[in-house]
Design an enzyme around this catalytic site. Structure first.
Site, PDB file in Angstrom:
ATOM      1  N   LYS A  22       0.828  -1.213   0.000  1.00 27.73           N
ATOM      2  CA  LYS A  22       0.000   0.000   0.000  1.00 27.73           C
ATOM      3  C   LYS A  22       0.861   1.261   0.000  1.00 27.73           C
ATOM      4  O   LYS A  22       2.044   1.239   0.330  1.00 27.73           O
ATOM      5  CB  LYS A  22      -0.912   0.008   1.241  1.00 27.73           C
ATOM      6  CG  LYS A  22      -1.854  -1.191   1.304  1.00 27.73           C
ATOM      7  CD  LYS A  22      -2.910  -1.123   0.206  1.00 27.73           C
ATOM      8  CE  LYS A  22      -3.829  -2.336   0.236  1.00 27.73           C
ATOM      9  NZ  LYS A  22      -3.274  -3.522  -0.395  1.00 27.73           N
ATOM     10  N   ASP A  23       0.203   2.395  -0.373  1.00 26.88           N
ATOM     11  CA  ASP A  23       0.879   3.690  -0.438  1.00 26.88           C
ATOM     12  C   ASP A  23       1.540   4.057   0.884  1.00 26.88           C
ATOM     13  O   ASP A  23       1.086   3.660   1.960  1.00 26.88           O
ATOM     14  CB  ASP A  23      -0.140   4.793  -0.770  1.00 26.88           C
ATOM     15  CG  ASP A  23      -0.634   4.695  -2.203  1.00 26.88           C
ATOM     16  OD1 ASP A  23       0.180   4.837  -3.116  1.00 26.88           O
ATOM     17  OD2 ASP A  23      -1.843   4.475  -2.378  1.00 26.88           O
ATOM     18  N   LYS A  24       2.590   4.865   0.783  1.00 25.64           N
ATOM     19  CA  LYS A  24       3.205   5.408   1.994  1.00 25.64           C
ATOM     20  C   LYS A  24       2.460   6.648   2.457  1.00 25.64           C
ATOM     21  O   LYS A  24       2.004   6.722   3.598  1.00 25.64           O
ATOM     22  CB  LYS A  24       4.676   5.745   1.743  1.00 25.64           C
ATOM     23  CG  LYS A  24       5.328   6.428   2.952  1.00 25.64           C
ATOM     24  CD  LYS A  24       6.783   6.764   2.702  1.00 25.64           C
ATOM     25  CE  LYS A  24       7.377   7.439   3.947  1.00 25.64           C
ATOM     26  NZ  LYS A  24       8.816   7.772   3.781  1.00 25.64           N
TER      27      LYS A  24
END
Length: 651
Positions: free
Chosen positions: A286-288
């Site tokens: 998942k995105d940071k």
């Protein structure tokens, strides 16, 4: 737009400017499981002590279990209907009912075949789930098949204690939760207690120890798991018959993280829990720069242990919820997709359009992308948004088997004077892995593993190869996939800028229904078809069925100019003869097929315009606009890429 990739859009609407990720709360990602259900927790977990009831007299065995926020015990890992299928599950229920009489009446053993299970992990799941649901049955492996029959150990114990106590005891034995204790009902007969002691010692003495204790003028037997180092090579007759199938302890949970990469979060949790990063499994990265919710499973750690460390995780921007027993690890790609809740702020028209046109611009943009989709590029998160050295560069060095360069790229520092960057700079400047290791923070597990190996084996070609081997397989192969993803992006741009926007002769198309052909990176080569000249003339396929290969050793390439492009592009990186297999690192990249286009699902949006008066001067009020946008994407599709198509600029 990514390096070396020309802008490609599927719609010709005007778009608009705006900013995303002003705050992590403006970008919320919720994983959707294989059934399309969000994994979002409904509440904070809590530990509860419950007493498991018996069918006969009394209640025994205080067992610690974990409840979710609704106070419901999760049994996801023991769902026999999901593991065996409904028909076999029903047949097993009937068999179990009949065998209860065998236990009570000492009848001859009967057995039932549950089917064949080729994979070891499948068999482990079946063993554990059957024993949890029917403790009076034992499971036996015969080649890849599994049989169930009455457990003679259960039969013997049920003659000494109630069936309910015997069931609870066998669940306790199979769970093997570290630090757990099982207590039988109080028993005033010393002779009877001695019989129970002797039975447990004879059958499970290598695994547990027993002790009688007195409380309120009553005496009961407590059973405690031995410390791991004190256990014998075998754990009793029950598990010895198929000990190779015994499942590890697995705990599943939903991870909420904020402003953290998935692999960074795993490294931190591993350091806190004292396990390896490879003991964690997940369905997707998942995105940071976002708030994200995703499912994870950790091996060798109990639910109680996770709860004990909850406060330490929270200090690092992570919250764990829906903690429950799990029967097996998660597999990468085992999800339907992700749900996104986004806020785009400071909306402005491009060029000469006036602010009064903003509502029309937004509507045209969103509706166009809903209808036509977007080019299914890998987003910048795949390569490292702001990193000086991006993951695909490391992957290229690995594919060339230049281990030294790959290590130096991996340990290249970013801007900043934090400890990890100081440690990396120190290594590149001095080559002293030991001193660099002392500087590297404890939660940077990947970097510490590599530096420890470099200190031990040296920083030459062989030492660097051993350093890469010290990382979990999933982390090693990540860099190769990043390089292949970069090439895929470039191939998609070339395809759309060079060939018509419909399938032409030599293109590859997927013959599955479109929603099934999501970007899971698991497309079956048997369902990939080469478009013929006649099919091009007949418009037999649509552009949304076109797939492009991710480079690898088991894919076929388009049979037109795009296929030649792949050859030339690999040659440009000196990979003409690359087998996409690095034996020394135990890495193999077979390749896969990714749809050229992606489509958002269940799209909703709302434009909000606020008038803000000027603080000073006679100027008219200033208006600010924000767009709230929600949609689902199939797995491995990127919201930032979808936004780029909507906005016609880098969001």
């Amino acid at each position: 737009m990514e390096r070396d990739t020309q802008p490609c859009f599927m719609s010709d609407h005007e778009g608009f400017c705006g900013s995303i990720k002003n705050s992590t709360r403006d970008f919320v990602v919720t994983e959707l499981d294989v059934q399309g259900r969000p994994v979002t927790s409904t509440g904070r977990p809590e530990v509860a002590e419950v007493r498991q009831g018996s069918r006969k007299a009394g209640t025994a065995g205080v067992t610690t279990v974990v409840q979710n926020g609704d106070g419901v015990l999760s049994q996801e890992g023991f769902d026999l209907s999901a593991i065996l299928g409904s028909s076999v599950h029903e047949a097993l229920g009937g068999f179990a009912s009949r065998t209860v009489a065998c236990v009570e009446e000492q009848k001859e053993d009967t057995e039932m075949a549950l089917g064949t299970f080729p994979e070891k992990q499948q068999r482990a799941s079946v063993h554990r789930a059957v024993r949890h649901n029917y403790p009076f049955l034992m499971t036996v492996t015969r080649q890849t098949g599994i049989l169930v029959k009455v457990d003679p150990d259960f039969r013997e114990l049920s003659q000494l204690v109630s069936e309910g106590e015997a069931e609870d005891f066998f669940r306790f034995i199979d769970a093997k939760v570290p630090g757990s204790v099982f207590t039988f009902l109080p028993d005033d007969s010393k002779e009877h207690r001695t019989s129970v002691h002797h039975f447990i010692s004879r059958r499970f003495g290598k695994l547990v120890e027993t002790k009688s204790f007195a409380e309120q003028d009553q005496t009961a037997i407590a059973v405690r798991l031995r410390e791991k180092g004190n256990q014998g090579k075998k754990s009793g007759k029950r598990s010895a018959s198929d000990r190779e199938e015994q499942a590890e302890i697995y705990s599943g949970f939903t991870l909420k993280k904020e402003n953290l990469e998935t692999l960074e979060a795993i490294s931190y949790m591993a350091a806190v829990l004292g396990v390896l990063p490879s003991d964690f499994s997940y369905a997707g990265i998942k995105d940071k720069r976002a708030i994200t919710y995703q499912s994870m499973v950790v091996k060798k750690i109990s639910a109680e242990r996770l709860l004990e460390k909850a406060s330490e995780f929270e200090r690092r921007g992570m919250q764990l919820s829906n903690i429950h027993p799990a029967s097996e690890p998660l597999r990468l790609g085992r999800l339907q997709g992700n749900h996104f809740d986004l806020v785009i702020r400071d909306l402005k028209p491009h060029g000469k359009c006036s602010s009064s046109d903003l509502e029309a611009l937004v509507k045209a943009a969103v509706e166009n992308v809903k209808a036509r989709g977007f080019v299914n590029f890998y987003g910048p998160q795949r390569f490292g948004n702001s990193q000086t050295v991006q993951a695909d560069q490391v992957g290229l060095a690995l594919l060339k088997e230049d281990m030294v360069t790959a290590v130096r790229l991996f340990l290249s520092p970013e801007e900043g004077e934090d400890l990890q960057n100081k440690a990396k700079r120190h290594f590149l400047r001095t080559g002293n892995a030991k001193e660099s290791l002392l500087l590297m923070p404890a939660y940077k597990a990947r970097e510490r593993l590599m530096l420890r190996a470099l200190h031990r084996y040296g920083s030459g070609q062989e030492g660097c190869g051993r350093a890469w081997l010290s990382l979990p397989h999933g982390m090693r192969v990540f860099y190769l996939h990043a390089y292949c993803s970069r090439l895929w992006n470039e191939a998609a741009s070339y395809r759309l800028n060079t060939l018509p926007h419909w399938p032409v002769q030599g293109d590859l198309v997927c013959t599955r229904p479109q929603r099934d052909a999501s970007a899971t990176e698991e497309s079956d080569a048997a369902q990939v078809h080469v478009v013929t000249h006649a099919e091009e003339k007949d418009n037999a396929f649509s552009l949304k069925q076109v797939v492009l290969p991710m480079p690898g050793n088991s894919v076929k390439y388009p049979e037109n100019v795009l296929g030649k492009w792949y050859q030339d592009r690999l040659a440009q990186d000196s990979l003409s003869s690359c087998r996409f297999r690095i034996t020394s690192l135990k890495l193999n990249v077979p390749g896969c097929y990714r749809p050229l286009l992606a489509h958002p699902h269940d799209v909703t949006y709302s434009l909000c315009v606020k008038e803000e008066p000027q603080v000073t001067g006679p100027s008219p009020p200033h208006s600010t606009a924000s767009l709230t946008l929600s949609f689902d994407l199939d797995s491995s599709c990127y919201a930032t890429v979808c936004l780029r198509e909507i906005m016609k600029c880098e969001p």
